[in-house]
Design a protein around this motif. Structure first.
Motif, short mmCIF file in Angstrom:
data_model
loop_
_atom_site.label_atom_id
_atom_site.label_comp_id
_atom_site.label_asym_id
_atom_site.label_seq_id
_atom_site.Cartn_x
_atom_site.Cartn_y
_atom_site.Cartn_z
N LEU A 187 -4.14 -0.19 5.51
CA LEU A 187 -3.19 -0.76 4.56
C LEU A 187 -2.00 -1.38 5.28
O LEU A 187 -1.34 -0.71 6.09
N ASN A 188 -1.73 -2.64 4.99
CA ASN A 188 -0.58 -3.33 5.59
C ASN A 188 0.28 -3.87 4.45
O ASN A 188 0.05 -4.98 3.94
N ILE A 189 1.26 -3.08 4.04
CA ILE A 189 2.09 -3.46 2.90
C ILE A 189 2.96 -4.68 3.19
O ILE A 189 3.07 -5.58 2.34
N ARG A 192 0.82 -7.48 2.78
CA ARG A 192 0.08 -7.35 1.51
C ARG A 192 -1.43 -7.57 1.71
O ARG A 192 -2.05 -8.40 1.05
N GLY A 214 2.11 -4.37 -4.37
CA GLY A 214 2.70 -3.76 -3.19
C GLY A 214 3.74 -2.73 -3.56
O GLY A 214 3.80 -1.64 -2.96
N ASN A 215 4.55 -3.04 -4.57
CA ASN A 215 5.54 -2.07 -5.04
C ASN A 215 4.88 -0.85 -5.66
O ASN A 215 5.33 0.29 -5.49
N LEU A 217 1.99 0.37 -4.84
CA LEU A 217 1.42 1.17 -3.75
C LEU A 217 2.50 1.98 -3.04
O LEU A 217 2.29 3.15 -2.69
N LYS A 218 3.67 1.38 -2.82
CA LYS A 218 4.76 2.11 -2.18
C LYS A 218 5.14 3.33 -3.00
O LYS A 218 5.32 4.44 -2.47
#
Length: 324
Positions: A187-189, A192, A214-215, A217-218
């Motif tokens: 995973l590479n936020i 994305r 992305g938000n 997932l955080k």
């Protein structure tokens, strides 16, 4: 064990050595065992070398006439599954199912002819390809999708996890097995993106997610790390890997609560449909979905409804954009 049964077992070992998906192998084995049972009972044939094209055509005719769930590899299973209680019991077997059976049998005889050299002539060479019925894939409306996402009780660990998985499947078009196997290093936020491995061919590819995802997932990762120590992004409450069947069951139960049925692949289908409807191209979609070619993608998704085609036309009308 008959010669035909032995060759089926050998074929299944060959499939295992090729690392085929369990679902694919299960389809092959069920098809071939039912075919072997028919050949032995109806024609007294238990050797692959005696099977001719005519026998296979008779089997296709038998499939068209026998009705659903009227035949089983083991009769004892009827006492467990009670197929006669099903609402579609004895209804005609679909053309799609018959086409799948014929395709599986063709793969088996191709193996016998070209790999093992067990037969000099392939009886499938003169069998006409059966054109499967094409069903338009269900498209969920934006309101239905919003309703689905809100149906999860995100105050509970497993429902919050399932809600995040559901959104991610829709946003990326990943297969559910790919999603549940994600590890932190995949995973590479900031970029994305997610590195996924196709369980069918073991090839790697990147899928991408939106800023809003992305938000999501955080927030999920912060929540998950407070309660569970696990190597997986989407673990069980005990930290183990979440099984596909368990997520499928949970998604089915949640969607039924709000009046419709959703399965993971439907989310992947909807990503593809909306991607194209919103102006996305076939080439990038094919790479996102992890298909072997653009042609495979087009075969899967060339099934727009008249309403969808109309909306796509209005968006891309050449006259409407003449003054742009």
């Amino acid at each position: 064990m008959t010669g035909l049964d032995f060759q089926i077992d050998s074929f299944m070992l060959y499939c295992s050595s090729k690392n085929l998906a369990k679902k694919t192998m299960g389809s092959y084995e069920q098809t071939l065992k039912l075919f072997a049972q028919y050949m032995q009972q109806e024609h007294g044939i238990d050797e692959v070398g005696r099977i001719q094209s005519g026998h296979i055509r008779h089997y296709i005719k038998f499939l068209r006439e026998r009705g659903k769930y009227t035949v089983a590899v083991r009769e004892s299973t009827k006492q467990i599954n009670y197929p006669d209680n099903r609402t579609d019991y004895q209804k005609p077997v679909s053309t799609t199912t018959i086409a799948n059976y014929v395709r599986n049998i063709k793969v088996f005889f191709n193996y016998l002819h070209t790999v093992e050299r067990e037969i000099n002539k392939n009886p499938m060479d003169t069998i006409e390809r059966i054109k499967a019925d094409r069903k338009i894939k269900q498209t969920l409306t934006p309101d239905e999708l919003k309703k689905l996402f809100k149906a999860f009780d995100t105050t509970r660990f497993h429902e919050y996890r399932n809600a995040t998985i559901t959104k991610l499947l829709y946003d990326t078009g990943m297969r559910v097995g790919e999603c549940l196997a994600i590890l932190p290093e995949h995973l590479n936020i900031p970029y994305r993106s997610i590195l996924v491995t196709n369980p069918k061919n073991k090839k790697e590819r990147y899928v991408y997610f939106s800023p809003s995802m992305g938000n999501e997932l955080k927030r999920w990762l912060q929540y998950k790390d407070r309660y569970v120590d696990s190597v997986y992004i989407f673990p069980t409450s005990k930290g183990t890997r979440l099984e596909i069947r368990n997520f499928e069951y949970a998604l089915r139960q949640t969607s039924q609560r709000i009046g419709f049925h959703v399965h993971p692949h439907l989310l992947r289908n909807n990503l593809a449909k909306y991607y194209l409807l919103n102006g996305g191209d076939w080439v990038s979609l094919s790479r996102i979905l992890g298909h072997s070619s653009v042609e495979v993608t087009q075969k899967c998704y060339l099934d727009f409804s008249d309403e969808e085609i109309g909306k796509k036309y209005q968006k891309h009308s050449p006259l409407a954009h003449l003054d742009d």
